[in-house]
Structure formats: C-alpha cells, structure tokens
Design a protein around this motif. Sequence first.
Motif, PDB file in Angstrom:
ATOM      1  N   LEU A 130     -51.529   9.218   4.141  1.00  0.00           N
ATOM      2  CA  LEU A 130     -51.190   7.911   3.575  1.00  0.00           C
ATOM      3  C   LEU A 130     -52.302   7.431   2.659  1.00  0.00           C
ATOM      4  N   PRO A 131     -51.982   6.819   1.553  1.00  0.00           N
ATOM      5  CA  PRO A 131     -50.629   6.634   1.064  1.00  0.00           C
ATOM      6  C   PRO A 131     -50.039   7.959   0.584  1.00  0.00           C
ATOM      7  N   GLU A 132     -48.722   8.026   0.597  1.00  0.00           N
ATOM      8  CA  GLU A 132     -48.064   9.240   0.130  1.00  0.00           C
ATOM      9  C   GLU A 132     -48.302   9.395  -1.368  1.00  0.00           C
ATOM     10  N   PRO A 133     -48.363  10.634  -1.836  1.00  0.00           N
ATOM     11  CA  PRO A 133     -48.525  10.841  -3.276  1.00  0.00           C
ATOM     12  C   PRO A 133     -47.277  10.385  -4.033  1.00  0.00           C
ATOM     13  N   GLU A 134     -47.467   9.990  -5.284  1.00  0.00           N
ATOM     14  CA  GLU A 134     -46.331   9.591  -6.113  1.00  0.00           C
ATOM     15  C   GLU A 134     -45.415  10.772  -6.374  1.00  0.00           C
ATOM     16  N   ARG A 135     -44.137  10.486  -6.458  1.00  0.00           N
ATOM     17  CA  ARG A 135     -43.177  11.503  -6.868  1.00  0.00           C
ATOM     18  C   ARG A 135     -43.204  11.622  -8.395  1.00  0.00           C
ATOM     19  N   HIS A 136     -42.728  12.769  -8.887  1.00  0.00           N
ATOM     20  CA  HIS A 136     -42.651  12.923 -10.338  1.00  0.00           C
ATOM     21  C   HIS A 136     -41.692  11.874 -10.896  1.00  0.00           C
ATOM     22  N   GLY A 137     -42.075  11.248 -11.986  1.00  0.00           N
ATOM     23  CA  GLY A 137     -41.204  10.315 -12.669  1.00  0.00           C
ATOM     24  C   GLY A 137     -41.142   8.924 -12.070  1.00  0.00           C
ATOM     25  N   GLU A 138     -42.096   8.557 -11.229  1.00  0.00           N
ATOM     26  CA  GLU A 138     -42.109   7.181 -10.712  1.00  0.00           C
ATOM     27  C   GLU A 138     -42.175   6.204 -11.888  1.00  0.00           C
ATOM     28  N   ASN A 141     -42.867   8.720 -17.951  1.00  0.00           N
ATOM     29  CA  ASN A 141     -43.336  10.081 -17.687  1.00  0.00           C
ATOM     30  C   ASN A 141     -42.288  10.928 -16.966  1.00  0.00           C
ATOM     31  N   CYS A 142     -41.031  10.553 -17.079  1.00  0.00           N
ATOM     32  CA  CYS A 142     -39.965  11.228 -16.329  1.00  0.00           C
ATOM     33  C   CYS A 142     -39.317  12.311 -17.187  1.00  0.00           C
ATOM     34  N   ASP A 143     -39.453  13.565 -16.748  1.00  0.00           N
ATOM     35  CA  ASP A 143     -38.825  14.688 -17.456  1.00  0.00           C
ATOM     36  C   ASP A 143     -37.303  14.585 -17.439  1.00  0.00           C
ATOM     37  N   VAL A 144     -36.741  14.059 -16.365  1.00  0.00           N
ATOM     38  CA  VAL A 144     -35.292  13.926 -16.271  1.00  0.00           C
ATOM     39  C   VAL A 144     -34.789  12.924 -17.316  1.00  0.00           C
ATOM     40  N   CYS A 145     -35.523  11.847 -17.531  1.00  0.00           N
ATOM     41  CA  CYS A 145     -35.143  10.880 -18.569  1.00  0.00           C
ATOM     42  C   CYS A 145     -35.194  11.530 -19.951  1.00  0.00           C
ATOM     43  N   ARG A 146     -36.209  12.340 -20.189  1.00  0.00           N
ATOM     44  CA  ARG A 146     -36.336  13.011 -21.490  1.00  0.00           C
ATOM     45  C   ARG A 146     -35.203  14.009 -21.726  1.00  0.00           C
ATOM     46  N   ALA A 147     -34.596  14.508 -20.653  1.00  0.00           N
ATOM     47  CA  ALA A 147     -33.511  15.494 -20.765  1.00  0.00           C
ATOM     48  C   ALA A 147     -32.131  14.829 -20.671  1.00  0.00           C
ATOM     49  N   ARG A 148     -32.039  13.547 -20.930  1.00  0.00           N
ATOM     50  CA  ARG A 148     -30.793  12.790 -20.716  1.00  0.00           C
ATOM     51  C   ARG A 148     -29.612  13.297 -21.518  1.00  0.00           C
ATOM     52  N   GLY A 169     -34.884  13.460  -2.153  1.00  0.00           N
ATOM     53  CA  GLY A 169     -35.563  12.538  -3.057  1.00  0.00           C
ATOM     54  C   GLY A 169     -37.067  12.517  -2.953  1.00  0.00           C
ATOM     55  N   ASP A 170     -37.671  13.518  -2.320  1.00  0.00           N
ATOM     56  CA  ASP A 170     -39.119  13.489  -2.153  1.00  0.00           C
ATOM     57  C   ASP A 170     -39.895  14.018  -3.350  1.00  0.00           C
ATOM     58  N   GLY A 171     -39.271  14.849  -4.181  1.00  0.00           N
ATOM     59  CA  GLY A 171     -40.013  15.456  -5.287  1.00  0.00           C
ATOM     60  C   GLY A 171     -39.947  14.691  -6.586  1.00  0.00           C
ATOM     61  N   ALA A 172     -38.872  13.972  -6.809  1.00  0.00           N
ATOM     62  CA  ALA A 172     -38.690  13.261  -8.072  1.00  0.00           C
ATOM     63  C   ALA A 172     -38.071  11.896  -7.818  1.00  0.00           C
ATOM     64  N   ALA A 173     -38.489  10.925  -8.623  1.00  0.00           N
ATOM     65  CA  ALA A 173     -38.007   9.555  -8.472  1.00  0.00           C
ATOM     66  C   ALA A 173     -36.674   9.331  -9.154  1.00  0.00           C
ATOM     67  N   HIS A 174     -36.265  10.216 -10.045  1.00  0.00           N
ATOM     68  CA  HIS A 174     -34.984  10.086 -10.744  1.00  0.00           C
ATOM     69  C   HIS A 174     -33.905  10.726  -9.869  1.00  0.00           C
ATOM     70  N   LEU A 175     -32.863   9.969  -9.545  1.00  0.00           N
ATOM     71  CA  LEU A 175     -31.793  10.458  -8.683  1.00  0.00           C
ATOM     72  C   LEU A 175     -31.232  11.777  -9.208  1.00  0.00           C
ATOM     73  N   HIS A 176     -31.070  12.727  -8.321  1.00  0.00           N
ATOM     74  CA  HIS A 176     -30.460  14.010  -8.655  1.00  0.00           C
ATOM     75  C   HIS A 176     -29.689  14.503  -7.432  1.00  0.00           C
ATOM     76  N   ILE A 177     -28.413  14.853  -7.681  1.00  0.00           N
ATOM     77  CA  ILE A 177     -27.515  15.315  -6.625  1.00  0.00           C
ATOM     78  C   ILE A 177     -27.243  16.791  -6.873  1.00  0.00           C
TER      79      ILE A 177
END
Length: 182
Positions: free
Chosen positions: A24-32, A36-43, A114-122
């Motif tokens: 603790l504290p837990e590390p930030e997930r990618h794209g918090e 800096n979110c790769d998923v947003c850049r790939a929209r 949802g532990d690796g990235a902050a952008h929702l992915h199913i």
Amino acid sequence: MTSWDISPFEPDGLRVAPLRPPHLPEPERHGEDPANCDVCRARDEGVWFDERWRLARVTGVGVPLVLMLYPRDHYDMADLPDEMAAELGVLTSHVVRHVQALPHISRAHVYRLGDGAAHLHIWFFARPEGHAQLFGSWLPVWDDLLPEYPADVADADAVAVADALVASYGGRRSATDAQMHV
C-alpha cells in the motif's frame, strides 16, 4: 483446481506461491490519467464501432478468437454512465451470440478484469468446438499455452462477428464511415 480434468497443469510438482503482504498504496494502473491512456489513443482502431463503443481483435492468441470491447471515451466500469452500462449489457449479449454462431466455436466466455488498466475493457474468448479440456475458467490460461492460432482465420471470424453486429445492433465497420443504425 489442478486436479480438475480441464487443468493445463499436472498437479504433481506444482506448489502454491506464498501470499505476499499487502503493498500500500497500490501502484497506479495504466491509463489512470486519460492523457496517458493507450486505449484512448487507439479509439479508432478495431473491427466494429458506434459513437460510444469499439470492438477489436486481440492478436497473437492461442484460441480461435479473442475480442475486446472498449468504450471509445475514457471510462472504467465504476464510472460508466447508466445509459452506457445498459448498452454494455446489450452489446455483450450480441457479441456472445455472434461469436457462438461461428461454425467452429461452442462458447464465448466473457471476462472483465480491471487491475492492469483504468480504461474499461471486456474480454470475449471463443472456445473451440469439441475441446472440452478448454472448458471454464482455465480458458485464458490455455490461451497463453497454446500455439498461436492462424491470424487469417481469426481475422475472418472477427469480420464475421463485426458484420453480424452491424446487422443486429447497428454501428459500422470503420471508425470513420458514416453512422449506421438498425
């Protein structure tokens, strides 16, 4: 679970790793930070789109098809607006139907991690027909252990799912095409 007949591991020789103390504290997930979110850049990358969602094929996998559904804007599950949450349920059902309609697929397994990235992915994992050893919760583990599935077959399956989704739900095959609605 290694004693289950669907386990990819022989139980002899496997050991449970010791549980480490909390960090603790837990590390930030990618794209918090959406900047800096790769998923947003790939929209605009994927096989199917509407104004709020996109569906993409995950490459380099061992099972016949792995698809990923993302909101095109930066949301995680907990902050998804109610209208989009309702759409997620309907879209999930449509994607599952179309994956399971492929002639060599028995089931579509759906996962939200949802532990690796902050952008929702199913995740949608297609279980190949007749492979009972790949049943259930071990499917993603098997996916990592199997040789890579032929990309041309997976591409064709992803296109078939996307075309069926356009017909049943609406949307379009390209991020830049004119909107299509059913």
